[in-house]
Design a protein around this motif. Structure first.
Motif, mmCIF file in Angstrom:
data_model
loop_
_atom_site.group_PDB
_atom_site.id
_atom_site.type_symbol
_atom_site.label_atom_id
_atom_site.label_comp_id
_atom_site.label_asym_id
_atom_site.label_seq_id
_atom_site.Cartn_x
_atom_site.Cartn_y
_atom_site.Cartn_z
ATOM 1 N N ILE A 165 0.843 -1.197 0.000
ATOM 2 C CA ILE A 165 0.000 0.000 0.000
ATOM 3 C C ILE A 165 0.877 1.246 0.000
ATOM 4 C CG2 ILE A 165 -1.665 1.342 1.338
ATOM 5 C CD1 ILE A 165 -2.836 -1.314 2.326
ATOM 6 N N GLN A 166 0.612 2.123 -0.971
ATOM 7 C CA GLN A 166 1.354 3.381 -1.089
ATOM 8 C C GLN A 166 0.573 4.557 -0.508
ATOM 9 O OE1 GLN A 166 4.695 3.253 -2.933
ATOM 10 N NE2 GLN A 166 4.078 1.332 -1.977
ATOM 11 N N LEU B 155 -7.517 2.934 -3.429
ATOM 12 C CA LEU B 155 -6.307 2.443 -2.776
ATOM 13 C C LEU B 155 -5.195 2.277 -3.804
ATOM 14 C CD1 LEU B 155 -5.305 1.424 0.047
ATOM 15 C CD2 LEU B 155 -5.771 -0.895 -0.788
ATOM 16 N N GLN B 156 -4.045 2.853 -3.526
ATOM 17 C CA GLN B 156 -2.899 2.786 -4.425
ATOM 18 C C GLN B 156 -1.937 1.703 -3.936
ATOM 19 O OE1 GLN B 156 -1.902 6.892 -3.704
ATOM 20 N NE2 GLN B 156 -2.795 7.563 -5.644
ATOM 21 N N VAL B 157 -1.709 0.708 -4.787
ATOM 22 C CA VAL B 157 -0.908 -0.453 -4.393
ATOM 23 C C VAL B 157 0.239 -0.654 -5.372
ATOM 24 C CG1 VAL B 157 -0.944 -2.938 -3.935
ATOM 25 C CG2 VAL B 157 -2.958 -1.551 -3.381
ATOM 26 N N LEU B 158 1.447 -0.762 -4.839
ATOM 27 C CA LEU B 158 2.636 -1.085 -5.634
ATOM 28 C C LEU B 158 2.652 -2.594 -5.867
ATOM 29 C CD1 LEU B 158 5.428 -0.231 -6.853
ATOM 30 C CD2 LEU B 158 6.392 -0.709 -4.575
ATOM 31 N N SER C 155 -1.120 0.365 -9.091
ATOM 32 C CA SER C 155 -2.514 0.293 -9.538
ATOM 33 C C SER C 155 -3.429 0.877 -8.475
ATOM 34 C CB SER C 155 -2.931 -1.159 -9.810
ATOM 35 O OG SER C 155 -2.320 -1.646 -10.981
ATOM 36 N N GLU C 156 -4.574 1.412 -8.937
ATOM 37 C CA GLU C 156 -5.566 1.971 -8.027
ATOM 38 C C GLU C 156 -6.803 1.080 -8.022
ATOM 39 O OE1 GLU C 156 -6.335 6.047 -8.997
ATOM 40 O OE2 GLU C 156 -4.363 6.723 -8.280
ATOM 41 N N PHE C 157 -7.334 0.839 -6.844
ATOM 42 C CA PHE C 157 -8.471 -0.051 -6.680
ATOM 43 C C PHE C 157 -9.598 0.659 -5.942
ATOM 44 C CE2 PHE C 157 -4.677 -2.651 -6.902
ATOM 45 C CZ PHE C 157 -5.047 -3.671 -7.781
#
Length: 242
Positions: free
Chosen positions: A212-213, A221-224, A231-233
């Motif tokens: 999580i970024q 939610l921004q995830v590396l 990616s954004e979810f």
């Protein structure tokens, strides 16, 4: 603040939304109940609570936002308000699990549900629901749930916490329009599992690793990912496995 106290109700959010449709409500009209029979969380999830032990409240807020683009600012303001109050009670290891769960260690102690209404004149009103586990000690069949009483091995003044939360919410609503970046910094600093490699599951039931970024301005939610892309979810597009 206009306060409506109820012994029991199906849902404080539904009650307050119905009331706002029938009459003009004062800003910060609050409904509080000892027992909620049909409490709900994000995307229709059930929120169950033992009668008389917890804080179950909904707040009507007029024009909390300048425009719809800022709608997630309200989520940030409310979550930060709740965590700030709990920090003043020395509740340990507090964090905000995206989008709106209040955590202590790895246990959920509270949840927030915000329902917004856009009127024909362009104004936005919001009903903010908060469930906070305070003095409940039995969480049978809820292994990831806990309360202030369980975590701190003490009983708490539910009414005082209620007034503290409402006061902090009012302060943060002012900040939403004046200095939202202050709230966002606090939100990001308290984000659950931020910067930690974590397993996730997507809508296809596929597991993957990510870090999580942060959270975007629109609340995604921004995830590396493992390929170094971010990616954004949106809500319900991703599930954290913890």
């Amino acid at each position: 603040m206009k306060l409506i106290k109820l012994d029991a109700i199906d849902s404080t959010n539904e009650f307050l939304k119905g009331l706002s449709n029938k009459q003009e409500l004062d800003n910060f009209t609050v409904v509080i109940t000892e027992k909620q029979t049909k409490g709900k969380g994000q995307m229709g999830a059930v929120w169950d609570s033992e009668a008389g032990k917890n804080l179950i409240v909904s707040v009507f807020i007029k024009d909390p936002l300048l425009n719809l683009d800022q709608i997630y600012n309200l989520n940030v303001a409310i979550a930060v308000a709740v965590v700030s109050v709990l920090e003043s009670y020395n509740i340990p290891q507090l964090s905000i699990k995206w989008p709106n769960d209040i955590m202590s260690y790895n246990f959920k102690i509270g949840g927030i549900l915000i329902e917004n209404s856009l009127k024909s004149d362009g104004t936005i009103s919001s009903v903010v629901g908060l469930g906070l586990n305070i003095n409940q000690t039995n969480f049978e069949n809820l292994p990831k749930a806990s309360s202030l009483a369980v975590i701190c091995k003490a009983q708490f003044d539910k009414e005082q916490i209620f007034f503290d939360v409402i006061e902090k919410v009012k302060q943060n609503i002012d900040l939403v329009k004046e200095q939202p970046e202050v709230l966002w910094l606090k939100y990001a600093d308290r984000l659950f599992k931020k910067g930690v490699p974590m397993p996730f599951k997507n809508t296809s039931d596929k597991n993957f690793m990510g870090i999580i970024q942060g959270v975007s301005a629109l609340g995604k939610l921004q995830v590396l990912l493992e390929d170094d892309s971010v990616s954004e979810f949106a809500i319900k597009e991703i599930q954290m496995l913890y």
